[in-house]
Scaffold this active site. Structure first.
Site, PDB file in Angstrom:
ATOM      1  N   SER A  33       0.931  -1.061  -0.107  1.00 19.58           N
ATOM      2  CA  SER A  33       0.042  -0.087   0.059  1.00 19.58           C
ATOM      3  C   SER A  33       0.903   1.285  -0.034  1.00 19.58           C
ATOM      4  O   SER A  33       2.114   1.269   0.594  1.00 19.58           O
ATOM      5  CB  SER A  33      -0.954  -0.036   1.165  1.00 19.58           C
ATOM      6  OG  SER A  33      -1.947   1.225   1.378  1.00 19.58           O
ATOM      7  N   ARG A  34       0.372   2.317  -0.371  1.00 15.50           N
ATOM      8  CA  ARG A  34       1.362   3.685  -0.596  1.00 15.50           C
ATOM      9  C   ARG A  34       1.160   4.301   0.807  1.00 15.50           C
ATOM     10  O   ARG A  34       2.104   4.676   1.230  1.00 15.50           O
ATOM     11  CB  ARG A  34       0.596   4.598  -1.282  1.00 15.50           C
ATOM     12  CG  ARG A  34       0.831   4.248  -2.794  1.00 15.50           C
ATOM     13  CD  ARG A  34      -0.075   5.311  -3.810  1.00 15.50           C
ATOM     14  NE  ARG A  34      -1.434   5.459  -3.757  1.00 15.50           N
ATOM     15  CZ  ARG A  34      -2.656   6.030  -4.293  1.00 15.50           C
ATOM     16  NH1 ARG A  34      -2.018   6.995  -5.156  1.00 15.50           N
ATOM     17  NH2 ARG A  34      -3.486   5.938  -4.130  1.00 15.50           N
ATOM     18  N   LYS A  87     -14.277  -7.435  -5.734  1.00 13.51           N
ATOM     19  CA  LYS A  87     -15.389  -7.149  -6.971  1.00 13.51           C
ATOM     20  C   LYS A  87     -15.213  -5.551  -7.243  1.00 13.51           C
ATOM     21  O   LYS A  87     -14.879  -4.911  -6.179  1.00 13.51           O
ATOM     22  CB  LYS A  87     -16.639  -7.355  -6.552  1.00 13.51           C
ATOM     23  CG  LYS A  87     -17.254  -6.681  -5.219  1.00 13.51           C
ATOM     24  CD  LYS A  87     -18.005  -5.261  -5.543  1.00 13.51           C
ATOM     25  CE  LYS A  87     -18.270  -4.555  -4.328  1.00 13.51           C
ATOM     26  NZ  LYS A  87     -18.606  -3.300  -4.823  1.00 13.51           N
ATOM     27  N   ASP A 165     -20.884   0.460  -8.260  1.00  8.54           N
ATOM     28  CA  ASP A 165     -20.085  -0.186  -7.267  1.00  8.54           C
ATOM     29  C   ASP A 165     -20.821  -0.920  -6.355  1.00  8.54           C
ATOM     30  O   ASP A 165     -20.432  -2.280  -6.116  1.00  8.54           O
ATOM     31  CB  ASP A 165     -19.080   0.900  -6.361  1.00  8.54           C
ATOM     32  CG  ASP A 165     -18.162   0.165  -5.497  1.00  8.54           C
ATOM     33  OD1 ASP A 165     -16.779  -0.093  -6.199  1.00  8.54           O
ATOM     34  OD2 ASP A 165     -18.550   0.115  -4.281  1.00  8.54           O
TER      35      ASP A 165
END
Length: 308
Positions: A33-34, A87, A165
């Site tokens: 992760s950043r 998803k 979404d």
């Protein structure tokens, strides 16, 4: 089995990390992760470095937004790792088909997860509908984007899906429980003036038995959130609520009452463990086909700008 979790955002922290921690199948060995990390777990900021330095981690779970997901998934598959996809499994159907071909070529497992299919009463709804004569089928999926995706501007960028979404969660249940295949015939998409993805949608479907099948999705819901599917049949009426966690037949509750995402992500990770052990692939793209058709057929309407 060691697993690496890529993308430590809200869904990873809320669902993936607890599901992995509670499972006897998995050990969270690293994250990428950043900015996000998980206490006590090796943290990387570069996925290529992880792949090079940690060959013992054979399974990668991707919790990134859909647009960058293909790049990460393809790197993992080419490196011979099994891949689990949050998803939607990709930004386009073509990407998903390409990933499946890569997985088959490498002989590794690939899993397009649909967490709402693992909601507590979805299997019971499928069984109940299996021998019924459907008259109408109505999906109502309305939630507050500010509550569930605070400040996540990517969701309204091109490829972010907007209201689809959450809407694709509903479609994943629909494609699981209906005994007959349906396809889209019309859609209306509401786009904020300042956004590239819709904030609301209305859909109509063809049903081979002539049933009236429709769906309404809305990302502007305040107060009580609504995730419901009603099936009116000649033999009675079935209602799924709370995203599939609760089921009623003719107004009578069926089984124990659950709320939220109870058990969904633990079941996804159990499914992934079984796929890896069997060398299997599960890339059902039927929910995503409906979304693609909605954009293809969509009649666009412009609404007021949206800001978080």
């Amino acid at each position: 089995m060691d697993i690496a979790l890529i993308g430590i955002g809200k869904i990873a922290v809320d669902q993936h990390v607890p599901a992995i921690a509670a499972s006897s199948d998995w050990e969270l060995a690293a994250t990428v992760s950043r900015a996000g990390t998980v206490d006590g777990v090796d943290a990387y900021t570069d996925f290529d470095v992880l792949l090079a330095e940690r060959p013992e981690i054979r399974v990668i779970s991707l919790c990134l937004p859909p647009v960058p997901r293909f790049e990460y998934a393809s790197k993992a598959l080419k490196a011979g790792r099994h891949v689990m996809l949050e998803k939607p499994p990709g930004a386009t159907l073509s990407e998903c088909h390409a990933l499946e071909a890569m997985a088959k070529a490498k002989g590794v497992s690939l899993y397009a997860t649909w967490h709402s299919r693992e909601a507590d009463k979805v299997a019971a709804a499928k069984d109940w509908l299996s021998d019924k004569t459907l008259k109408s089928f109505r999906v109502t999926w309305k939630e507050d984007v500010r509550r569930w995706h605070p400040g996540q501007d990517w969701i309204f960028e091109a490829g972010g899906l907007g209201v689809f979404d959450p809407g694709i969660n509903a479609l994943s249940i629909v494609t699981k429980i209906l005994p007959d295949a349906i396809h889209l015939t019309a859609s209306t998409l509401l786009f904020p003036q300042n956004r590239q993805a819709p904030i609301a949608a209305e859909l109509k479907f063809f049903h081979p038995g002539g049933a009236d099948v429709s769906a309404v999705f809305d990302f502007r819901q305040e107060g009580e959130q609504t995730w419901a599917i009603e099936a009116v049949c000649e033999e009675g009426t079935m209602l799924l609520t709370h995203g599939g966690a609760q089921m009623f037949v003719d107004g009578v509750a069926q089984g124990a009452t659950e709320t939220g995402l109870h058990g969904e992500y633990p079941r996804l990770y159990a499914n992934m463990a079984a796929l890896v052990r069997a060398g299997g692939i599960d890339m059902d793209l039927s929910p995503m086909r409906h979304v693609a058709d909605a954009f293809l057929l969509g009649r666009r309407e412009t609404v007021v700008p949206f800001e978080f």
